[in-house]
Design an enzyme around this catalytic site. Sequence first.
Site, PDB file in Angstrom:
ATOM      1  N   HIS A  75       0.834  -1.190   0.000  1.00 30.47           N
ATOM      2  CA  HIS A  75       0.000   0.000   0.000  1.00 30.47           C
ATOM      3  C   HIS A  75       0.878   1.253   0.000  1.00 30.47           C
ATOM      4  CE1 HIS A  75      -3.831  -2.148   1.679  1.00 30.47           C
ATOM      5  NE2 HIS A  75      -3.387  -2.674   0.560  1.00 30.47           N
ATOM      6  N   GLU A 134       1.254   3.672   2.120  1.00 27.42           N
ATOM      7  CA  GLU A 134       1.978   3.941   3.350  1.00 27.42           C
ATOM      8  C   GLU A 134       3.259   3.108   3.447  1.00 27.42           C
ATOM      9  OE1 GLU A 134      -2.470   4.097   4.521  1.00 27.42           O
ATOM     10  OE2 GLU A 134      -1.192   3.221   2.957  1.00 27.42           O
ATOM     11  N   ALA A 179     -19.287  11.737 -27.873  1.00 20.54           N
ATOM     12  CA  ALA A 179     -18.771  12.831 -28.701  1.00 20.54           C
ATOM     13  C   ALA A 179     -19.900  13.285 -29.607  1.00 20.54           C
ATOM     14  CB  ALA A 179     -17.578  12.372 -29.523  1.00 20.54           C
ATOM     15  N   ALA A 213     -23.944  11.481 -35.195  1.00 22.06           N
ATOM     16  CA  ALA A 213     -23.707  10.982 -36.551  1.00 22.06           C
ATOM     17  C   ALA A 213     -24.548  11.811 -37.506  1.00 22.06           C
ATOM     18  CB  ALA A 213     -24.080   9.500 -36.665  1.00 22.06           C
ATOM     19  N   SER A 227     -20.088   8.880 -38.949  1.00 27.04           N
ATOM     20  CA  SER A 227     -19.720   9.595 -37.724  1.00 27.04           C
ATOM     21  C   SER A 227     -18.221   9.788 -37.573  1.00 27.04           C
ATOM     22  CB  SER A 227     -20.254   8.843 -36.502  1.00 27.04           C
ATOM     23  OG  SER A 227     -19.691   7.537 -36.438  1.00 27.04           O
ATOM     24  N   ARG A 241     -10.251   5.263 -20.993  1.00 30.46           N
ATOM     25  CA  ARG A 241     -10.305   3.798 -21.039  1.00 30.46           C
ATOM     26  C   ARG A 241      -9.248   3.180 -20.132  1.00 30.46           C
ATOM     27  NH1 ARG A 241     -10.887   2.152 -27.489  1.00 30.46           N
ATOM     28  NH2 ARG A 241     -13.008   2.980 -27.807  1.00 30.46           N
ATOM     29  N   LEU A 295     -12.228  -1.238 -28.807  1.00 29.26           N
ATOM     30  CA  LEU A 295     -12.415  -0.897 -27.393  1.00 29.26           C
ATOM     31  C   LEU A 295     -11.184  -1.050 -26.515  1.00 29.26           C
ATOM     32  CD1 LEU A 295     -15.978  -2.373 -26.733  1.00 29.26           C
ATOM     33  CD2 LEU A 295     -15.353  -0.091 -27.535  1.00 29.26           C
ATOM     34  N   LEU A 341     -28.390   2.651 -25.430  1.00 26.54           N
ATOM     35  CA  LEU A 341     -27.815   2.128 -24.199  1.00 26.54           C
ATOM     36  C   LEU A 341     -27.644   3.244 -23.175  1.00 26.54           C
ATOM     37  CD1 LEU A 341     -26.771  -0.463 -22.880  1.00 26.54           C
ATOM     38  CD2 LEU A 341     -24.474   0.129 -23.692  1.00 26.54           C
TER      39      LEU A 341
END
Length: 367
Positions: free
Chosen positions: A54, A56, A157, A165, A171, A187, A207, A295
């Site tokens: 961690h 710390e 966008a 589009a 698009s 991402r 993706l 979606l």
Amino acid sequence: MATAADIAAMRRAIELAARGLGSTSPNPVVGCVITDASGQVVGEGFHQRAGGPHAEVHALRAAGDRARGATAYVTLEPCNHTGRTGPCAQALVEAGVSRVVHAVGDPNPQATGGGDTLRAAGVQVESGLLADEAQAGNIAWLTSVRLGRPYVRWKYAATLDGRIAARDGTSRWISSAESRADVHRLRAEADAVVVGSGTMRADDPHLAVRGIEGAPQPLRVVVDTEATAVKPGARVLDDAAPTLVAIAEDAETDLAEAVVVRLPRAERGLSVPALLAALHERGVRSVLLEGGPTLAGAFVAAGAVDTVTGYLAPVLLGAGPSALGDAGISTITEALRLDVTEAVRIGPDLRITATPTVPPSATSKER
């Protein structure tokens, strides 16, 4: 009363914590700065990966003996439990730290109580310094703990008149190369990227993160209710990143079961809460929603959008699909009101980030 030195040290800890974005899930991002009695920084660290030391611990190792009598500034209350690593509260006590300042209390019932452990050992403990800034940097993990589901950022966008589009469906590219590069940063910071069947059919998206050396790859998720959009040879089925295809419980598919999750249907498509629950069970704490208007509308209708990031290009189309589809909003009084938290130029475009004025709930509604 926090001093200027306290504020500077905590702000540095917040900067350090951000270096772990995308690499620590399902754990939080945490930064730590240790200063000696004169205010000199003697150790720094951040949580670099899940299962690793961690923040710390990294800072204490850097400080060595200089940690005795020092002040530790931590963005999250030091943990108080033993998991894959030991409790940080005890590590600070054993190092002889005399004062601990943490920004945000730990809401995880399994790890909270570090402040009490420190106080019991005679360490001065202060909390709340730059809490808003620290919370913003750790919002995905905090949301997942508090609501029991992943944090969702909807990204889109569009043109200045709200089109994603043209009338004929073209698009590429509405937004600039600079904006598209910035999306890859988003991402890289997310555990999962989610699109729907419409985007899948129209774009055959990949993706995966590109252009960021060493970036972790998010889980690629396609919401394909009828199991008809993801075909053999689709780009999301390559080995660049893991993939999950969400389909209805009664849908038939030829895809390997390893990449399929079956979910209950909702009035429109699949149940958004069920999808988020399935992702949460897989360790996903943050989602970048890149799907199209249908979606996006389903997520908004379900009360499952925590942040909106829109890239607005200085372009006009006048016709074509809008960024958001039917979200179950029928009158102006039902509009989802947002607070703009940032507006910044990205190349020729304007990136606007906003959050709902009424925070989303853990149990989302279906419409």
